[in-house]
Design a protein around this motif. Structure first.
Motif, short mmCIF file in Angstrom:
data_model
loop_
_atom_site.label_atom_id
_atom_site.label_comp_id
_atom_site.label_asym_id
_atom_site.label_seq_id
_atom_site.Cartn_x
_atom_site.Cartn_y
_atom_site.Cartn_z
N VAL A 180 0.89 -1.21 0.05
CA VAL A 180 0.07 -0.11 0.06
C VAL A 180 1.04 1.22 0.11
O VAL A 180 0.54 2.08 -0.73
CB VAL A 180 -0.91 -0.15 1.12
N HIS A 181 1.94 1.11 0.87
CA HIS A 181 3.01 2.36 1.11
C HIS A 181 3.48 2.49 -0.37
O HIS A 181 3.70 3.56 -0.89
CB HIS A 181 3.85 2.11 1.90
N TYR A 182 3.85 1.51 -1.11
CA TYR A 182 4.60 1.65 -2.44
C TYR A 182 3.44 2.08 -3.49
O TYR A 182 4.20 2.96 -4.31
CB TYR A 182 5.02 0.17 -2.64
N ALA A 183 2.47 1.60 -3.56
CA ALA A 183 1.61 2.31 -4.46
C ALA A 183 1.27 3.87 -3.98
O ALA A 183 1.07 4.55 -5.19
CB ALA A 183 0.15 1.51 -4.26
N LYS A 184 1.31 4.10 -3.10
CA LYS A 184 0.97 5.62 -2.83
C LYS A 184 2.21 6.36 -3.06
O LYS A 184 2.00 7.54 -3.62
CB LYS A 184 0.72 5.95 -1.22
N THR A 185 3.34 5.98 -3.06
CA THR A 185 4.51 6.77 -3.23
C THR A 185 4.90 6.48 -4.68
O THR A 185 5.73 7.25 -5.10
CB THR A 185 5.97 6.10 -2.43
N HIS A 186 4.05 5.59 -5.44
CA HIS A 186 4.40 5.59 -6.83
C HIS A 186 3.21 5.94 -7.55
O HIS A 186 2.52 5.10 -8.30
CB HIS A 186 4.99 4.15 -7.06
N TRP A 187 2.29 6.71 -7.15
CA TRP A 187 1.04 7.19 -7.57
C TRP A 187 1.26 7.47 -9.27
O TRP A 187 0.12 7.33 -9.85
CB TRP A 187 0.47 8.43 -6.77
N TYR A 188 2.15 7.99 -9.50
CA TYR A 188 2.12 8.21 -10.90
C TYR A 188 2.34 6.93 -11.79
O TYR A 188 1.73 7.10 -12.82
CB TYR A 188 3.43 9.14 -11.36
N ASP A 189 2.94 5.97 -11.34
CA ASP A 189 2.80 4.75 -12.24
C ASP A 189 1.26 4.24 -12.04
O ASP A 189 0.91 3.59 -12.99
CB ASP A 189 3.64 3.62 -11.33
#
Length: 214
Positions: free
Chosen positions: A69-78
């Motif tokens: 979840v944290h990874y997805a939030k920090t890579h929101w542009y992806d």
């Protein structure tokens, strides 16, 4: 090195090449409005193939991440790039990895490396914004940004915060692009200022180190 970092390092160059392929597929129809229908279809296939490759890459990275979840939030542009096809120009952000590779091989000097990043990001931002705004504006009856040359001029004026107002977007999508470019322009101007200041400090330090003592 984490599993995600290891995967990103292994896939960095292939994804840069895919981004370059997408750049051709995205820019060609904008630059040449007389393209044959078969060529346009082939470029469309290339564009969606790149989208699929980036989607698979992000799925693998997400699976390898310890805190997904944290990874997805920090890579929101992806996430946006994959979930919203209308944001397809975001795929060209992968080309920033090319700037990073050049920065690694060009020099170990921090100030010069930062300068390499900033110059690369600036050129990419101006070129991508010009293509994106022309793509969004072309076809609108009141548009004044229908040629790539005008798009590049508009992007340069906007990113440097000059704002002559001779060219401007009239569509909703074009204005979103303009807003994003304004924000990026502020960051780039700050980065250029910091890089120049760092270079001057470095030169003064070098002169002080070479000056004879006493």
């Amino acid at each position: 090195m984490t599993r995600v970092e290891s995967w990103e390092r292994r896939t960095e160059i292939p994804l840069v090449l895919l981004a370059l392929a997408f750049l051709v597929a995205y820019a060609w129809p904008i630059l040449d409005t007389t393209l044959d229908g078969d060529v346009r279809t082939w470029l469309w296939v290339v564009s969606w193939t790149v989208w699929a490759a980036f989607a698979i890459d992000f799925a693998v990275r997400l699976a390898l991440a310890e805190q997904r979840v944290h990874y997805a939030k920090t890579h929101w542009y992806d996430v946006a790039m994959i979930a919203l096809p209308m944001l397809r120009p975001l795929r060209l952000l992968r080309l920033l990895a090319l700037t990073r590779l050049l920065g690694r091989s060009a020099t170990r000097n921090l100030a010069r490396r930062v300068t390499t990043y900033v110059v690369g990001a600036t050129v990419m931002t101006i070129g991508l914004s010009a293509l994106a705004v022309v793509d969004a504006e072309r076809g609108h009856p009141d548009a004044n940004l229908t040629e790539v040359g005008d798009g590049i001029w508009w992007a340069c004026v906007t990113v440097t915060t000059v704002g002559y107002g001779d060219h401007y977007p009239v569509t909703t999508e074009g204005r979103f692009i303009a807003g994003a470019l304004m924000l990026v322009g502020i960051a780039l101007v700050g980065s250029v200022t910091a890089a120049v200041a760092s270079w001057f400090v470095e030169q003064l330090q070098a002169e002080n180190d070479q000056a004879p003592e006493g």
